[in-house]
Design a protein around this motif. Sequence first.
Motif, mmCIF file in Angstrom:
data_model
loop_
_atom_site.group_PDB
_atom_site.id
_atom_site.type_symbol
_atom_site.label_atom_id
_atom_site.label_comp_id
_atom_site.label_asym_id
_atom_site.label_seq_id
_atom_site.Cartn_x
_atom_site.Cartn_y
_atom_site.Cartn_z
ATOM 1 N N LEU A 1 0.859 -1.078 -0.156
ATOM 2 C CA LEU A 1 0.047 0.058 0.048
ATOM 3 C C LEU A 1 0.702 1.087 -0.051
ATOM 4 C CD1 LEU A 1 -3.002 0.805 0.181
ATOM 5 C CD2 LEU A 1 -2.791 1.026 2.737
ATOM 6 N N LEU A 2 2.001 1.270 0.521
ATOM 7 C CA LEU A 2 2.765 2.293 0.719
ATOM 8 C C LEU A 2 3.543 2.542 -0.430
ATOM 9 C CD1 LEU A 2 4.580 1.790 4.038
ATOM 10 C CD2 LEU A 2 3.128 3.843 3.622
ATOM 11 N N GLU A 3 3.614 1.699 -1.290
ATOM 12 C CA GLU A 3 4.293 1.633 -2.525
ATOM 13 C C GLU A 3 3.451 2.439 -3.580
ATOM 14 O OE1 GLU A 3 7.332 1.770 -5.971
ATOM 15 O OE2 GLU A 3 7.339 1.761 -3.605
ATOM 16 N N LEU A 4 1.875 1.884 -3.406
ATOM 17 C CA LEU A 4 1.153 2.601 -4.138
ATOM 18 C C LEU A 4 0.780 3.994 -3.940
ATOM 19 C CD1 LEU A 4 -1.707 -0.438 -4.260
ATOM 20 C CD2 LEU A 4 -0.108 0.140 -5.875
ATOM 21 N N ALA A 5 0.957 4.288 -2.715
ATOM 22 C CA ALA A 5 0.520 5.550 -2.545
ATOM 23 C C ALA A 5 1.655 6.409 -2.707
ATOM 24 C CB ALA A 5 0.609 5.711 -0.848
ATOM 25 N N ARG A 6 3.086 5.922 -2.719
ATOM 26 C CA ARG A 6 4.112 6.943 -3.321
ATOM 27 C C ARG A 6 4.068 6.801 -4.793
ATOM 28 N NH1 ARG A 6 8.580 6.277 -6.134
ATOM 29 N NH2 ARG A 6 8.534 4.008 -6.312
ATOM 30 N N LEU A 7 3.800 5.868 -5.507
ATOM 31 C CA LEU A 7 3.616 6.030 -6.938
ATOM 32 C C LEU A 7 2.548 7.120 -7.353
ATOM 33 C CD1 LEU A 7 4.023 2.075 -7.859
ATOM 34 C CD2 LEU A 7 5.728 4.210 -8.510
ATOM 35 N N SER A 8 1.367 6.772 -6.951
ATOM 36 C CA SER A 8 0.183 7.929 -6.962
ATOM 37 C C SER A 8 0.648 9.423 -6.686
ATOM 38 C CB SER A 8 -1.189 7.169 -6.206
ATOM 39 O OG SER A 8 -0.865 7.549 -4.968
#
Length: 309
Positions: free
Chosen positions: A146-153
Amino acid sequence: MQYNASMATRFDGKTFGAAKLAALDDQVAQFQERVGRVPTILSIFPYEDTASVLYTKLKRQDAQSVGMKYATQPLSMKEDIDVWMRAVQEANANPKVDGLIVQKPARGEFLKVTGKSKEQYYSWWSAIVESIDVSKDVDGLSPHTLLELARLSDRVNRGTDQPHDSLDAVVLPATAQAIIDVALEAVNNDVETLRQKKVVLLGTSVIVGRPATYGFWMLGVEAEMHGSNADPAEVLPSADIVVSATGQTDLISPKWIKDGAILLDVGAPKAEFQAACYEKASFYTPVPGGIGPVTRACLLENVLKKKEW
């Protein structure tokens, strides 16, 4: 223009999901040719939880239908957490396991079987999902995913990165990916058209609402996420696409729905949109038979995304 139920497109999730599964046949064959074996999923599940047993059965059927191996490891919720953690760690270390799933038991079932508290339930679950290797997290359970998705978005939102034209290389939790795939289907798979829509999501769970929002942001789509304190009368009337994933039956009234809106219902087992909402929609997903069948297909797609051949 006034819309009515006879004009709205009623999405057929079973047919759509079946088509996605059929499209995986070639990818599975290519995987087998390159790696020398079929893709393998391991599902660790609590055998006392009826829903987990059913979901495991359905996912296994889907996996086998496209030539994947779906191994299962039933465990008791009464077992010490070390037993669960050891099972996860062994799967993490096994190079022949390409995707790892841990089925989450219903809280009520966990409390009934174990006699533990609600706080202990959440602590137990958090410890387990935090131990899943991100490279095998095909269900998007790990907080690191989830943290990686938040970073990318966030990078797309701030203009650091260009919006993605697709999420073919991005692993979202399966339900979140299903929401985005169906939203694209509603606009004839035209990402530019989707970018002209405003999306409002009700529900902030870490495996549905949040990652779906991040996925829309990565595509360059305006999306708002609202929790249980939001007033639907304030946040929904401006939405071109409404995604409801709150768990509240008949939550959404037609008086809050814009004519021609796209309605994506993630409710289970009952709908979150009142039936009259469909009379104003241009496209809607039924419950059951809407997002659910697509979710299972997206899970299998994630297995092939995650594995670096």
